[in-house]
Scaffold this motif. Structure first.
Motif, PDB file in Angstrom:
ATOM      1  N   THR A   8       0.760  -1.515   0.300  1.00 28.33           N
ATOM      2  CA  THR A   8       0.045   0.124   0.006  1.00 28.33           C
ATOM      3  C   THR A   8       0.822   1.007   0.376  1.00 28.33           C
ATOM      4  O   THR A   8       2.419   0.610   0.361  1.00 28.33           O
ATOM      5  CB  THR A   8      -0.850   0.156   0.832  1.00 28.33           C
ATOM      6  N   PRO A   9       0.265   2.693  -0.525  1.00 33.14           N
ATOM      7  CA  PRO A   9       1.355   4.036  -0.470  1.00 33.14           C
ATOM      8  C   PRO A   9       1.735   4.037   0.846  1.00 33.14           C
ATOM      9  O   PRO A   9       2.848   4.708   1.462  1.00 33.14           O
ATOM     10  CB  PRO A   9      -0.019   5.086  -0.935  1.00 33.14           C
ATOM     11  N   PRO A  10       1.198   3.464   1.803  1.00 29.14           N
ATOM     12  CA  PRO A  10       1.902   3.856   3.592  1.00 29.14           C
ATOM     13  C   PRO A  10       3.208   3.375   3.992  1.00 29.14           C
ATOM     14  O   PRO A  10       4.040   3.346   5.000  1.00 29.14           O
ATOM     15  CB  PRO A  10       0.445   3.649   4.152  1.00 29.14           C
ATOM     16  N   GLU A  11       2.937   1.948   3.234  1.00 24.54           N
ATOM     17  CA  GLU A  11       3.936   1.119   2.948  1.00 24.54           C
ATOM     18  C   GLU A  11       4.973   1.420   2.758  1.00 24.54           C
ATOM     19  O   GLU A  11       6.275   1.778   3.365  1.00 24.54           O
ATOM     20  CB  GLU A  11       3.045  -0.369   2.748  1.00 24.54           C
ATOM     21  N   PHE A  12       5.008   2.297   1.615  1.00 22.43           N
ATOM     22  CA  PHE A  12       5.936   2.547   0.066  1.00 22.43           C
ATOM     23  C   PHE A  12       6.665   3.747   1.382  1.00 22.43           C
ATOM     24  O   PHE A  12       7.892   3.460   1.068  1.00 22.43           O
ATOM     25  CB  PHE A  12       5.192   3.063  -0.618  1.00 22.43           C
TER      26      PHE A  12
END
Length: 211
Positions: A8-12
């Motif tokens: 997900t974007p937050p993980e990225f």
């Protein structure tokens, strides 16, 4: 990722970040309340009727958000990363997530002390951060015909910051924008309808022409 897995974007952004962007996102995230507060004070002295409409719209935003929180409790990205997608751990304490990096950059604990005291971590949908400035933008258009576009830029900045700082998923902030927009139109329709009824002459036998 290189191994083909999807993140997900937050993980990225956990591994793709920079202290300059941390500070920029942190200050934007912290300032979400000040736009509508400043506008409310301005309207209080400059346009009481607009202020009345602003107040009712704000109340509708708040009430709608809390109803959604109880109907559909949703975990933020940092919780999912720490505890996974299993049964909810209801006594989970709040977390500043990547805002701890902002605290480290400014040299004192500001966000940590604030978010550690959060009593309900399952309130990610909708994100409140874009709701307030989005709602304020609709009211700012009348009094600030040119500068009001800066509020929209601020809304976009907050949305990106919420995801970048691991506090929300993209859907959370989009629903926040939608709720702020919807609350404005619903409240405006209700108040316009009430005012049109109040302005209409009351029908009475004395006002009715005899055939």
């Amino acid at each position: 990722q290189a191994d083909g897995s999807v993140i997900t974007p937050p993980e990225f952004f956990l591994t793709h970040n920079d202290v300059i962007f941390d500070l920029f996102a942190g200050f934007a995230y912290a300032g979400y309340m000040y736009v509508h507060m400043a506008l409310a004070i301005y309207l209080l002295f400059k346009d009481r009727e607009h202020m009345r409409r602003f107040g009712w719209t704000f109340l509708l935003c708040i009430c709608s958000s809390f109803v959604i929180y109880y109907i559909y409790p949703a975990a933020p990205p940092w919780y999912v990363l720490e505890h996974g997608l299993g049964p909810a751990i209801l006594d989970t304490p709040g977390s500043p997530a990547r805002l701890v990096d902002v605290d480290a950059a400014i040299g004192f604990t500001y966000f940590g002390g604030m978010y550690d005291r959060n009593s309900n971590v399952f309130a990610a949908i909708p994100s409140m951060h874009p709701i307030y400035p989005m709602m304020a933008w609709f009211f700012a258009r009348k009094h600030f015909p040119r500068a009001h576009w800066f509020i929209l830029v601020f809304v976009a900045t907050i949305c990106v910051s919420a995801v970048y700082l691991c506090h929300h998923y993209i859907i959370d902030v989009l629903l926040g924008v939608a709720l702020g927009t919807g609350s404005y139109f619903v409240a405006t329709w209700i108040m316009d309808w009430q005012e049109s009824r109040a302005a209409a002459p009351a029908a009475s036998p004395g006002n009715t022409a005899e055939a």
